[in-house]
Design an enzyme around this catalytic site. Structure first.
Site, short mmCIF file in Angstrom:
data_model
loop_
_atom_site.label_atom_id
_atom_site.label_comp_id
_atom_site.label_asym_id
_atom_site.label_seq_id
_atom_site.Cartn_x
_atom_site.Cartn_y
_atom_site.Cartn_z
N ASP A 212 0.82 -1.20 0.00
CA ASP A 212 0.00 0.00 0.00
C ASP A 212 0.86 1.26 0.00
O ASP A 212 1.86 1.34 0.71
CB ASP A 212 -0.84 -0.04 1.30
CG ASP A 212 -1.86 1.07 1.37
OD1 ASP A 212 -2.67 1.17 0.46
OD2 ASP A 212 -1.83 1.83 2.36
N GLU A 263 14.71 -15.05 -0.42
CA GLU A 263 15.05 -16.22 0.40
C GLU A 263 13.96 -17.28 0.29
O GLU A 263 14.19 -18.45 0.58
CB GLU A 263 15.18 -15.83 1.88
CG GLU A 263 16.37 -14.96 2.19
CD GLU A 263 16.31 -14.49 3.65
OE1 GLU A 263 15.76 -15.23 4.50
OE2 GLU A 263 16.78 -13.37 3.91
#
Ligand code: GLC
Length: 547
Positions: A212, A263
Protein backbone atom coordinates in the site's frame (compact mmCIF):
# COMPACT_ATOMS: atom_id res chain seq x y z
CA UNK A 1 -2.00 -26.76 -10.63
CA UNK A 2 -2.79 -26.67 -14.31
CA UNK A 3 -0.48 -25.43 -16.99
CA UNK A 4 0.44 -22.25 -15.14
CA UNK A 5 2.76 -24.15 -12.85
CA UNK A 6 4.95 -24.73 -15.89
CA UNK A 7 5.29 -20.98 -16.33
CA UNK A 8 7.91 -19.45 -14.17
CA UNK A 9 7.39 -17.24 -12.38
CA UNK A 10 3.59 -17.26 -12.34
CA UNK A 11 3.20 -13.56 -11.55
CA UNK A 12 4.59 -12.40 -14.89
CA UNK A 13 1.31 -13.04 -16.72
CA UNK A 14 -1.24 -13.88 -14.01
CA UNK A 15 -4.89 -12.87 -13.88
CA UNK A 16 -5.48 -11.83 -10.27
CA UNK A 17 -8.89 -11.38 -8.65
CA UNK A 18 -9.17 -8.74 -5.96
CA UNK A 19 -11.33 -9.64 -2.97
CA UNK A 20 -12.62 -6.97 -0.60
CA UNK A 21 -13.31 -9.29 2.35
CA UNK A 22 -15.95 -7.15 4.02
CA UNK A 23 -18.12 -7.34 0.89
CA UNK A 24 -17.41 -10.74 -0.65
CA UNK A 25 -19.40 -13.34 1.32
CA UNK A 26 -20.67 -13.48 4.89
CA UNK A 27 -20.54 -16.97 6.41
CA UNK A 28 -21.31 -16.03 10.03
CA UNK A 29 -24.35 -13.86 9.37
CA UNK A 30 -23.22 -10.55 10.89
CA UNK A 31 -23.77 -8.57 7.69
CA UNK A 32 -20.04 -8.28 6.93
CA UNK A 33 -18.02 -10.63 4.77
CA UNK A 34 -15.46 -12.92 6.38
CA UNK A 35 -12.67 -15.37 5.61
CA UNK A 36 -14.87 -18.44 5.88
CA UNK A 37 -17.15 -16.80 3.35
CA UNK A 38 -14.19 -16.49 1.00
CA UNK A 39 -13.06 -20.07 1.58
CA UNK A 40 -16.58 -21.36 0.89
CA UNK A 41 -16.70 -19.46 -2.38
CA UNK A 42 -13.25 -20.37 -3.69
CA UNK A 43 -14.76 -22.82 -6.21
CA UNK A 44 -16.50 -19.81 -7.78
CA UNK A 45 -13.17 -17.96 -8.03
CA UNK A 46 -11.49 -21.04 -9.41
CA UNK A 47 -14.24 -21.40 -12.07
CA UNK A 48 -13.62 -17.84 -13.13
CA UNK A 49 -10.27 -19.14 -14.34
CA UNK A 50 -7.99 -16.69 -12.52
CA UNK A 51 -4.53 -17.59 -11.24
CA UNK A 52 -4.55 -15.81 -7.91
CA UNK A 53 -6.51 -13.73 -5.42
CA UNK A 54 -5.46 -10.51 -3.72
CA UNK A 55 -7.25 -9.86 -0.43
CA UNK A 56 -7.37 -6.27 0.83
CA UNK A 57 -6.44 -5.81 4.52
CA UNK A 58 -7.80 -8.52 6.79
CA UNK A 59 -6.06 -7.42 9.99
CA UNK A 60 -7.57 -6.13 13.24
CA UNK A 61 -8.45 -2.51 12.59
CA UNK A 62 -10.75 0.21 13.90
CA UNK A 63 -11.89 0.38 10.21
CA UNK A 64 -11.51 4.12 9.93
CA UNK A 65 -10.19 3.56 6.40
CA UNK A 66 -11.64 0.19 5.39
CA UNK A 67 -8.90 -1.75 7.20
CA UNK A 68 -6.00 0.34 5.87
CA UNK A 69 -5.57 1.40 9.49
CA UNK A 70 -3.99 -1.72 10.98
CA UNK A 71 -3.75 -2.20 14.73
CA UNK A 72 -2.15 -5.67 14.67
CA UNK A 73 -0.23 -7.02 11.66
CA UNK A 74 -0.15 -10.62 12.89
CA UNK A 75 -3.81 -11.34 13.41
CA UNK A 76 -7.22 -11.21 11.69
CA UNK A 77 -9.99 -8.67 12.22
CA UNK A 78 -12.51 -10.32 14.59
CA UNK A 79 -15.48 -9.86 12.27
CA UNK A 80 -13.45 -11.49 9.46
CA UNK A 81 -12.47 -14.52 11.56
CA UNK A 82 -9.30 -15.83 13.16
CA UNK A 83 -5.71 -16.65 12.30
CA UNK A 84 -6.82 -20.27 11.96
CA UNK A 85 -9.37 -19.16 9.34
CA UNK A 86 -6.58 -17.37 7.46
CA UNK A 87 -4.40 -20.47 7.48
CA UNK A 88 -7.36 -22.54 6.30
CA UNK A 89 -8.04 -20.03 3.52
CA UNK A 90 -4.41 -20.07 2.34
CA UNK A 91 -4.42 -23.86 2.26
CA UNK A 92 -7.78 -24.06 0.53
CA UNK A 93 -6.68 -21.52 -2.10
CA UNK A 94 -3.55 -23.56 -2.80
CA UNK A 95 -5.70 -26.68 -2.95
CA UNK A 96 -7.68 -25.02 -5.76
CA UNK A 97 -4.49 -24.06 -7.58
CA UNK A 98 -4.90 -20.39 -6.65
CA UNK A 99 -2.07 -18.21 -5.34
CA UNK A 100 -2.83 -15.71 -2.60
CA UNK A 101 -1.60 -12.14 -2.19
CA UNK A 102 -2.30 -10.11 0.94
CA UNK A 103 -2.10 -6.39 1.59
CA UNK A 104 0.87 -4.87 3.38
CA UNK A 105 0.16 -1.45 4.86
CA UNK A 106 3.61 -0.22 5.79
CA UNK A 107 3.47 3.55 5.44
CA UNK A 108 1.26 3.93 8.50
CA UNK A 109 -0.39 2.06 11.34
CA UNK A 110 -3.69 2.70 13.05
CA UNK A 111 -3.61 5.23 15.86
CA UNK A 112 -4.83 2.29 17.99
CA UNK A 113 -1.69 0.25 17.25
CA UNK A 114 0.20 -0.43 20.51
CA UNK A 115 3.22 1.41 19.11
CA UNK A 116 1.29 4.62 18.58
CA UNK A 117 -0.37 4.44 21.96
CA UNK A 118 3.08 3.94 23.50
CA UNK A 119 4.40 6.90 21.50
CA UNK A 120 1.67 9.15 22.87
CA UNK A 121 2.31 7.99 26.42
CA UNK A 122 6.10 8.18 26.24
CA UNK A 123 6.44 11.86 25.38
CA UNK A 124 8.94 13.82 23.30
CA UNK A 125 12.43 12.54 22.40
CA UNK A 126 11.53 8.98 23.30
CA UNK A 127 12.39 5.86 21.29
CA UNK A 128 8.63 5.23 21.07
CA UNK A 129 8.06 8.55 19.29
CA UNK A 130 10.97 7.94 16.93
CA UNK A 131 9.04 5.06 15.30
CA UNK A 132 6.65 7.71 13.96
CA UNK A 133 7.17 11.23 12.64
CA UNK A 134 6.70 13.57 15.61
CA UNK A 135 7.85 17.21 15.45
CA UNK A 136 7.42 20.37 17.47
CA UNK A 137 5.15 22.99 15.95
CA UNK A 138 6.18 26.51 14.99
CA UNK A 139 5.31 29.84 16.58
CA UNK A 140 5.76 30.87 20.21
CA UNK A 141 3.33 28.26 21.50
CA UNK A 142 4.06 25.54 18.96
CA UNK A 143 0.60 25.87 17.45
CA UNK A 144 1.71 26.09 13.79
CA UNK A 145 2.07 22.73 12.01
CA UNK A 146 5.71 21.74 11.38
CA UNK A 147 5.32 22.29 7.62
CA UNK A 148 2.67 22.83 4.93
CA UNK A 149 2.14 19.20 3.87
CA UNK A 150 -1.39 18.15 3.00
CA UNK A 151 -3.04 14.80 3.61
CA UNK A 152 -4.47 12.66 0.84
CA UNK A 153 -7.91 12.95 2.40
CA UNK A 154 -7.76 16.75 2.61
CA UNK A 155 -6.58 19.23 5.24
CA UNK A 156 -3.20 19.33 6.96
CA UNK A 157 -1.09 16.17 7.14
CA UNK A 158 -0.26 16.98 10.81
CA UNK A 159 -2.27 16.57 13.99
CA UNK A 160 -1.27 17.97 17.37
CA UNK A 161 -1.37 15.67 20.38
CA UNK A 162 -2.14 16.32 24.00
CA UNK A 163 0.83 15.42 26.16
CA UNK A 164 0.42 13.29 29.29
CA UNK A 165 -0.10 16.42 31.43
CA UNK A 166 -3.03 17.51 29.24
CA UNK A 167 -1.24 20.39 27.47
CA UNK A 168 -1.07 20.70 23.65
CA UNK A 169 2.22 19.19 22.58
CA UNK A 170 3.98 17.82 19.50
CA UNK A 171 2.52 17.17 16.07
CA UNK A 172 2.56 13.86 14.20
CA UNK A 173 2.50 13.28 10.47
CA UNK A 174 -0.28 11.41 8.65
CA UNK A 175 -0.23 11.22 4.87
CA UNK A 176 -3.78 9.85 5.07
CA UNK A 177 -6.34 10.24 7.90
CA UNK A 178 -5.27 11.40 11.39
CA UNK A 179 -6.08 7.86 12.57
CA UNK A 180 -3.27 6.62 10.24
CA UNK A 181 0.01 7.98 11.66
CA UNK A 182 2.99 7.60 9.30
CA UNK A 183 5.79 5.34 10.43
CA UNK A 184 9.38 6.61 10.36
CA UNK A 185 11.16 4.34 7.90
CA UNK A 186 14.56 5.72 8.92
CA UNK A 187 14.07 3.90 12.21
CA UNK A 188 15.73 0.47 12.49
CA UNK A 189 13.02 -0.90 14.73
CA UNK A 190 10.39 -0.10 12.09
CA UNK A 191 12.43 -1.83 9.41
CA UNK A 192 13.08 -4.95 11.42
CA UNK A 193 9.46 -5.14 12.58
CA UNK A 194 8.23 -5.19 8.97
CA UNK A 195 10.84 -7.77 8.01
CA UNK A 196 9.39 -9.93 10.76
CA UNK A 197 5.83 -9.28 9.58
CA UNK A 198 6.77 -10.30 6.03
CA UNK A 199 8.31 -13.52 7.33
CA UNK A 200 5.30 -14.19 9.55
CA UNK A 201 3.00 -14.34 6.50
CA UNK A 202 5.51 -15.90 4.10
CA UNK A 203 5.97 -18.69 6.62
CA UNK A 204 2.20 -19.16 6.61
CA UNK A 205 2.27 -19.65 2.86
CA UNK A 206 1.15 -16.40 1.25
CA UNK A 207 2.50 -16.00 -2.27
CA UNK A 208 2.84 -12.26 -2.32
CA UNK A 209 2.09 -8.81 -0.98
CA UNK A 210 0.29 -5.85 -2.47
CA UNK A 211 2.16 -2.96 -0.88
CA UNK A 212 0.00 0.00 0.00
CA UNK A 213 1.01 3.61 -0.68
CA UNK A 214 4.64 2.79 -1.45
CA UNK A 215 5.74 6.28 -2.62
CA UNK A 216 4.74 7.75 0.75
CA UNK A 217 7.17 5.67 2.79
CA UNK A 218 10.25 7.92 2.50
CA UNK A 219 10.29 11.64 3.22
CA UNK A 220 12.91 14.17 2.23
CA UNK A 221 15.41 14.86 5.01
CA UNK A 222 14.53 17.90 7.08
CA UNK A 223 10.84 17.69 6.01
CA UNK A 224 10.93 20.92 3.96
CA UNK A 225 7.73 22.65 2.85
CA UNK A 226 6.16 21.31 -0.33
CA UNK A 227 5.98 23.67 -3.26
CA UNK A 228 2.31 23.23 -4.12
CA UNK A 229 1.09 25.27 -6.99
CA UNK A 230 -2.55 24.37 -6.91
CA UNK A 231 -5.25 23.66 -4.41
CA UNK A 232 -5.57 20.01 -5.21
CA UNK A 233 -7.11 18.08 -2.35
CA UNK A 234 -4.65 15.26 -2.77
CA UNK A 235 -1.29 16.82 -2.11
CA UNK A 236 0.52 14.09 -3.95
CA UNK A 237 -1.04 15.34 -7.17
CA UNK A 238 2.36 16.93 -7.65
CA UNK A 239 4.29 13.78 -7.95
CA UNK A 240 7.85 14.71 -8.69
CA UNK A 241 10.15 16.85 -6.57
CA UNK A 242 7.67 16.50 -3.79
CA UNK A 243 9.28 16.12 -0.34
CA UNK A 244 6.70 13.60 0.85
CA UNK A 245 6.04 11.44 -2.20
CA UNK A 246 8.21 9.35 -4.54
CA UNK A 247 11.38 10.37 -2.69
CA UNK A 248 14.53 8.42 -3.71
CA UNK A 249 15.19 6.84 -0.33
CA UNK A 250 12.07 4.69 -0.70
CA UNK A 251 14.06 2.45 -3.03
CA UNK A 252 16.45 1.37 -0.25
CA UNK A 253 13.49 -0.05 1.66
CA UNK A 254 12.29 -1.93 -1.42
CA UNK A 255 15.73 -3.42 -2.10
CA UNK A 256 15.82 -4.81 1.42
CA UNK A 257 12.41 -6.42 0.97
CA UNK A 258 13.43 -7.96 -2.34
CA UNK A 259 16.45 -9.59 -0.72
CA UNK A 260 14.22 -10.95 2.03
CA UNK A 261 11.54 -12.38 -0.23
CA UNK A 262 14.09 -14.02 -2.52
CA UNK A 263 15.05 -16.22 0.40
CA UNK A 264 11.63 -17.78 -0.21
CA UNK A 265 12.29 -18.35 -3.93
CA UNK A 266 11.29 -16.67 -7.19
CA UNK A 267 7.59 -17.55 -6.92
CA UNK A 268 6.83 -15.11 -4.09
CA UNK A 269 6.19 -11.57 -5.21
CA UNK A 270 5.35 -7.95 -4.48
CA UNK A 271 3.00 -5.66 -6.36
CA UNK A 272 3.36 -1.96 -5.62
CA UNK A 273 0.58 0.53 -5.26
CA UNK A 274 2.59 3.47 -6.57
CA UNK A 275 0.70 6.36 -8.10
CA UNK A 276 3.57 8.34 -9.58
CA UNK A 277 4.22 10.71 -12.41
CA UNK A 278 4.28 8.52 -15.50
CA UNK A 279 5.75 5.15 -16.46
CA UNK A 280 9.34 6.38 -16.22
CA UNK A 281 8.96 7.04 -12.50
CA UNK A 282 6.97 3.83 -12.06
CA UNK A 283 9.73 1.77 -13.67
CA UNK A 284 12.05 2.75 -10.80
CA UNK A 285 9.86 0.71 -8.41
CA UNK A 286 10.18 -2.48 -10.43
CA UNK A 287 13.91 -2.53 -11.17
CA UNK A 288 15.32 -6.06 -10.97
CA UNK A 289 16.35 -5.67 -7.33
CA UNK A 290 13.14 -3.93 -6.16
CA UNK A 291 9.46 -4.92 -6.33
CA UNK A 292 8.36 -7.43 -8.96
CA UNK A 293 5.34 -5.62 -10.38
CA UNK A 294 3.27 -2.47 -9.91
CA UNK A 295 -0.26 -1.36 -10.66
CA UNK A 296 -0.67 0.82 -13.71
CA UNK A 297 -2.79 3.78 -12.63
CA UNK A 298 -2.51 5.59 -15.94
CA UNK A 299 -4.41 2.69 -17.47
CA UNK A 300 -6.99 2.59 -14.66
CA UNK A 301 -7.62 6.30 -15.09
CA UNK A 302 -7.68 6.34 -18.90
CA UNK A 303 -10.63 7.68 -20.82
CA UNK A 304 -12.38 5.52 -23.43
CA UNK A 305 -10.20 7.07 -26.07
CA UNK A 306 -7.98 5.32 -28.62
CA UNK A 307 -5.24 7.95 -28.70
CA UNK A 308 -4.88 8.11 -24.96
CA UNK A 309 -4.93 4.34 -24.52
CA UNK A 310 -2.33 3.88 -27.25
CA UNK A 311 -0.04 6.40 -25.58
CA UNK A 312 -0.45 4.76 -22.16
CA UNK A 313 0.03 1.18 -23.39
CA UNK A 314 3.01 2.14 -25.49
CA UNK A 315 4.56 4.26 -22.75
CA UNK A 316 4.17 1.46 -20.23
CA UNK A 317 5.75 -1.16 -22.49
CA UNK A 318 8.59 1.19 -23.43
CA UNK A 319 9.39 2.01 -19.79
CA UNK A 320 9.11 -1.48 -18.33
CA UNK A 321 10.44 -3.55 -21.24
CA UNK A 322 14.11 -2.58 -20.90
CA UNK A 323 14.22 -3.50 -17.20
CA UNK A 324 12.39 -6.79 -17.77
CA UNK A 325 9.45 -6.02 -15.48
CA UNK A 326 6.03 -7.24 -16.64
CA UNK A 327 3.34 -4.57 -16.88
CA UNK A 328 -0.03 -4.96 -15.18
CA UNK A 329 -3.45 -3.70 -16.28
CA UNK A 330 -6.70 -3.18 -14.42
CA UNK A 331 -9.93 -1.26 -14.84
CA UNK A 332 -11.32 -1.09 -11.30
CA UNK A 333 -10.47 -1.52 -7.63
CA UNK A 334 -11.91 -0.73 -4.21
CA UNK A 335 -10.68 2.86 -4.71
CA UNK A 336 -12.24 3.71 -8.08
CA UNK A 337 -15.73 4.35 -9.40
CA UNK A 338 -16.75 1.03 -10.98
CA UNK A 339 -15.71 1.13 -14.62
CA UNK A 340 -19.07 0.01 -15.98
CA UNK A 341 -20.46 3.27 -14.62
CA UNK A 342 -17.45 5.36 -15.69
CA UNK A 343 -17.65 4.05 -19.22
CA UNK A 344 -21.33 4.97 -19.34
CA UNK A 345 -20.60 8.65 -18.68
CA UNK A 346 -20.58 11.01 -21.65
CA UNK A 347 -16.87 11.73 -21.22
CA UNK A 348 -16.08 8.21 -19.96
CA UNK A 349 -13.26 9.33 -17.77
CA UNK A 350 -11.40 7.18 -15.29
CA UNK A 351 -10.95 7.07 -11.54
CA UNK A 352 -13.00 9.41 -9.37
CA UNK A 353 -15.08 10.96 -12.10
CA UNK A 354 -17.81 13.55 -11.57
CA UNK A 355 -20.30 11.88 -9.29
CA UNK A 356 -23.92 11.62 -10.24
CA UNK A 357 -23.30 12.57 -13.89
CA UNK A 358 -25.87 11.18 -16.34
CA UNK A 359 -24.93 7.60 -17.03
CA UNK A 360 -25.90 5.13 -19.73
CA UNK A 361 -25.32 1.74 -18.11
CA UNK A 362 -26.10 -0.15 -21.30
CA UNK A 363 -23.30 1.70 -23.05
CA UNK A 364 -21.13 1.23 -19.97
CA UNK A 365 -21.68 -2.53 -20.03
CA UNK A 366 -20.91 -2.73 -23.73
CA UNK A 367 -17.66 -0.82 -23.25
CA UNK A 368 -16.82 -2.86 -20.15
CA UNK A 369 -16.89 -6.03 -22.27
CA UNK A 370 -14.75 -4.38 -24.92
CA UNK A 371 -12.32 -3.09 -22.29
CA UNK A 372 -12.00 -6.56 -20.76
CA UNK A 373 -10.89 -8.06 -24.07
CA UNK A 374 -8.40 -5.23 -24.53
CA UNK A 375 -7.07 -5.68 -20.99
CA UNK A 376 -6.71 -9.44 -21.27
CA UNK A 377 -4.97 -9.13 -24.63
CA UNK A 378 -2.15 -6.97 -23.30
CA UNK A 379 1.15 -8.55 -22.26
CA UNK A 380 1.78 -8.96 -18.52
CA UNK A 381 -0.62 -9.39 -15.61
CA UNK A 382 -4.24 -8.32 -15.19
CA UNK A 383 -6.16 -7.46 -12.01
CA UNK A 384 -9.93 -7.85 -11.76
CA UNK A 385 -11.97 -6.36 -8.93
CA UNK A 386 -14.73 -8.48 -7.37
CA UNK A 387 -18.09 -7.81 -8.95
CA UNK A 388 -16.82 -6.50 -12.27
CA UNK A 389 -17.37 -10.02 -13.64
CA UNK A 390 -21.04 -9.53 -12.72
CA UNK A 391 -21.18 -6.16 -14.45
CA UNK A 392 -21.95 -4.37 -11.19
CA UNK A 393 -22.37 -0.63 -11.52
CA UNK A 394 -21.27 1.92 -8.94
CA UNK A 395 -24.00 2.31 -6.32
CA UNK A 396 -24.47 6.06 -6.43
CA UNK A 397 -27.51 6.44 -4.22
CA UNK A 398 -26.31 5.00 -0.91
CA UNK A 399 -27.97 7.04 1.83
CA UNK A 400 -25.48 9.42 3.43
CA UNK A 401 -26.07 7.86 6.87
CA UNK A 402 -24.39 4.63 5.78
CA UNK A 403 -21.32 6.16 4.11
CA UNK A 404 -18.11 5.27 5.93
CA UNK A 405 -15.25 6.30 3.69
CA UNK A 406 -12.96 8.94 5.24
CA UNK A 407 -13.03 10.65 1.84
CA UNK A 408 -16.72 11.42 2.54
CA UNK A 409 -16.29 12.27 6.18
CA UNK A 410 -13.18 14.41 5.79
CA UNK A 411 -14.39 16.32 2.75
CA UNK A 412 -17.42 17.21 4.90
CA UNK A 413 -19.70 15.48 2.45
CA UNK A 414 -18.33 17.29 -0.61
CA UNK A 415 -17.22 13.96 -2.10
CA UNK A 416 -19.19 10.78 -1.49
CA UNK A 417 -16.06 8.67 -1.53
CA UNK A 418 -15.51 5.03 -2.40
CA UNK A 419 -18.32 3.13 -0.66
CA UNK A 420 -20.31 2.84 -3.90
CA UNK A 421 -17.86 0.29 -5.31
CA UNK A 422 -17.72 -1.65 -2.01
CA UNK A 423 -21.33 -2.83 -1.79
CA UNK A 424 -21.67 -6.55 -0.87
CA UNK A 425 -21.80 -8.98 -3.81
CA UNK A 426 -25.14 -10.48 -4.92
CA UNK A 427 -24.88 -14.27 -5.07
CA UNK A 428 -28.43 -15.55 -5.55
CA UNK A 429 -32.11 -14.87 -4.98
CA UNK A 430 -34.48 -12.06 -5.81
CA UNK A 431 -33.90 -9.56 -2.98
CA UNK A 432 -31.16 -8.30 -0.64
CA UNK A 433 -29.02 -9.76 0.82
CA UNK A 434 -28.96 -11.98 -2.30
CA UNK A 435 -27.20 -14.85 -0.51
CA UNK A 436 -24.34 -12.60 0.64
CA UNK A 437 -25.58 -13.13 4.22
CA UNK A 438 -28.35 -15.33 5.57
CA UNK A 439 -31.83 -14.08 4.62
CA UNK A 440 -33.05 -11.28 6.83
CA UNK A 441 -29.56 -9.97 7.65
CA UNK A 442 -28.83 -6.27 7.26
CA UNK A 443 -25.61 -5.92 5.31
CA UNK A 444 -23.01 -3.29 6.30
CA UNK A 445 -23.80 -1.35 3.14
CA UNK A 446 -27.28 -1.84 1.67
CA UNK A 447 -27.54 -3.56 -1.72
CA UNK A 448 -29.80 -2.13 -4.45
CA UNK A 449 -33.22 -3.73 -4.74
CA UNK A 450 -32.83 -4.15 -8.51
CA UNK A 451 -29.80 -6.49 -8.50
CA UNK A 452 -31.73 -9.79 -8.89
CA UNK A 453 -30.64 -10.16 -12.52
CA UNK A 454 -27.02 -9.48 -11.56
CA UNK A 455 -26.61 -12.33 -9.07
CA UNK A 456 -24.10 -15.08 -9.74
CA UNK A 457 -26.93 -17.64 -9.87
CA UNK A 458 -28.93 -15.65 -12.42
CA UNK A 459 -25.87 -15.08 -14.61
CA UNK A 460 -24.84 -18.72 -14.52
CA UNK A 461 -28.17 -19.53 -16.16
CA UNK A 462 -27.74 -16.93 -18.90
CA UNK A 463 -25.23 -17.86 -21.64
CA UNK A 464 -24.94 -14.21 -22.66
CA UNK A 465 -24.30 -12.82 -19.19
CA UNK A 466 -21.27 -10.79 -18.19
CA UNK A 467 -20.14 -13.63 -15.91
CA UNK A 468 -20.18 -16.22 -18.70
CA UNK A 469 -18.33 -13.76 -20.94
CA UNK A 470 -15.61 -13.22 -18.30
CA UNK A 471 -15.19 -16.97 -17.87
CA UNK A 472 -14.87 -17.50 -21.59
CA UNK A 473 -12.37 -14.68 -22.09
CA UNK A 474 -10.17 -15.71 -19.15
CA UNK A 475 -10.21 -19.37 -20.24
CA UNK A 476 -9.14 -18.41 -23.76
CA UNK A 477 -6.37 -16.20 -22.49
CA UNK A 478 -5.08 -19.12 -20.46
CA UNK A 479 -5.28 -21.44 -23.43
CA UNK A 480 -3.82 -19.24 -26.17
CA UNK A 481 -0.04 -19.15 -25.91
CA UNK A 482 0.12 -16.01 -28.04
CA UNK A 483 -1.89 -14.13 -25.45
CA UNK A 484 0.23 -15.13 -22.51
CA UNK A 485 3.70 -15.04 -23.93
CA UNK A 486 3.75 -13.26 -27.27
CA UNK A 487 5.17 -9.80 -27.98
CA UNK A 488 2.84 -6.94 -28.89
CA UNK A 489 3.11 -5.37 -32.36
CA UNK A 490 0.87 -2.46 -33.33
CA UNK A 491 -1.00 -2.81 -36.62
CA UNK A 492 -2.37 -0.01 -38.78
CA UNK A 493 -5.93 0.89 -37.78
CA UNK A 494 -8.54 3.52 -38.65
CA UNK A 495 -8.97 6.62 -36.50
CA UNK A 496 -10.61 5.80 -33.19
CA UNK A 497 -9.49 2.17 -33.22
CA UNK A 498 -6.57 0.17 -31.81
CA UNK A 499 -5.19 -2.94 -33.48
CA UNK A 500 -2.27 -5.08 -32.43
CA UNK A 501 -0.87 -8.54 -32.87
CA UNK A 502 0.20 -10.76 -29.99
CA UNK A 503 2.78 -13.38 -30.84
CA UNK A 504 2.29 -15.16 -34.14
CA UNK A 505 -1.40 -15.23 -34.87
CA UNK A 506 -3.59 -13.44 -32.40
CA UNK A 507 -4.91 -10.03 -33.43
CA UNK A 508 -6.91 -7.73 -31.14
CA UNK A 509 -8.99 -4.91 -32.63
CA UNK A 510 -10.73 -2.38 -30.37
CA UNK A 511 -13.24 0.02 -31.88
CA UNK A 512 -13.50 3.13 -29.69
CA UNK A 513 -14.77 5.35 -32.49
CA UNK A 514 -18.15 6.01 -34.12
CA UNK A 515 -17.72 4.11 -37.42
CA UNK A 516 -17.93 0.39 -38.11
CA UNK A 517 -14.56 -1.00 -39.13
CA UNK A 518 -13.51 -3.85 -41.38
CA UNK A 519 -11.75 -6.87 -39.85
CA UNK A 520 -9.89 -9.84 -41.30
CA UNK A 521 -9.28 -13.31 -39.92
CA UNK A 522 -11.24 -15.91 -37.95
CA UNK A 523 -13.10 -14.61 -34.93
CA UNK A 524 -11.86 -16.15 -31.67
CA UNK A 525 -14.01 -14.03 -29.34
CA UNK A 526 -15.91 -10.80 -29.69
CA UNK A 527 -17.40 -8.51 -27.05
CA UNK A 528 -20.63 -8.17 -29.05
CA UNK A 529 -22.56 -10.56 -31.25
CA UNK A 530 -21.31 -10.01 -34.82
CA UNK A 531 -24.05 -10.01 -37.41
CA UNK A 532 -21.57 -9.43 -40.16
CA UNK A 533 -18.30 -11.13 -39.30
CA UNK A 534 -16.31 -8.70 -41.40
CA UNK A 535 -17.34 -5.49 -39.61
CA UNK A 536 -16.80 -4.49 -36.00
CA UNK A 537 -19.31 -2.00 -34.56
CA UNK A 538 -18.39 0.91 -32.24
CA UNK A 539 -17.52 0.17 -28.58
CA UNK A 540 -16.53 -3.42 -29.29
CA UNK A 541 -13.38 -5.56 -29.28
CA UNK A 542 -12.62 -8.68 -31.24
CA UNK A 543 -9.88 -11.29 -30.93
CA UNK A 544 -8.99 -12.80 -34.30
CA UNK A 545 -6.81 -15.60 -35.56
CA UNK A 546 -4.94 -13.96 -38.35
CA UNK A 547 -1.73 -15.76 -39.31
C1 GLC B 1 -4.38 2.90 -0.64
C2 GLC B 1 -5.61 2.04 -0.49
C3 GLC B 1 -6.73 2.92 -0.06
C4 GLC B 1 -6.36 3.55 1.27
C5 GLC B 1 -4.99 4.25 1.22
C6 GLC B 1 -4.45 4.55 2.59
O1 GLC B 1 -4.53 3.88 -1.59
O2 GLC B 1 -5.89 1.37 -1.69
O3 GLC B 1 -7.95 2.23 0.03
O4 GLC B 1 -7.34 4.50 1.62
O5 GLC B 1 -4.03 3.45 0.59
O6 GLC B 1 -3.97 3.41 3.23
Amino acid sequence: MTNQSARTPWWRDAVIYQIYPRSFADADGDGEGDLRGITDRLPYVKDLGVDAIWITPWYPSPMVDGGYDVSDYRDIHPSFGSLADATALIEAAHGHGLRIIIDLVANHTSDQHPWFRAALAAGRDSPERRRYVFRDGGGPDGSIPPNNWRSAFGEAAWTRVLEADGTPGQWYLHTFAPEQPDLNWENDEVRSEFDAILRFWLDRGVDGFRVDAVPAMAKRAGLPDADYDDNSLFAAAEWTDNPHWDVDEVHDILRGWRRLIEEYGAERMFVAEAVVNGPGRLARYVRPDELHTAFNFEYVHARWDAGQLLRIIDGTLAALGPIGAPPTWSLSSHDETRHLTRFGRPQAIGGHDPEGAATDLVLGARRARAALLLTLALPGGAYLYQGEELGLPEVEDLPVEVLQDPVFLRSRGERRGRDGCRVPLPWEGGAPPYGFSAAGTTTWLPQPVDWAALTVAAQERDPRSMLRFYREAIALRRKLDDLRGGDLTWLPSPDGALAFRRGQELVCVVNLGDEWIGIEGDVVLCSVRLDDARRLPPDATVWLHSP
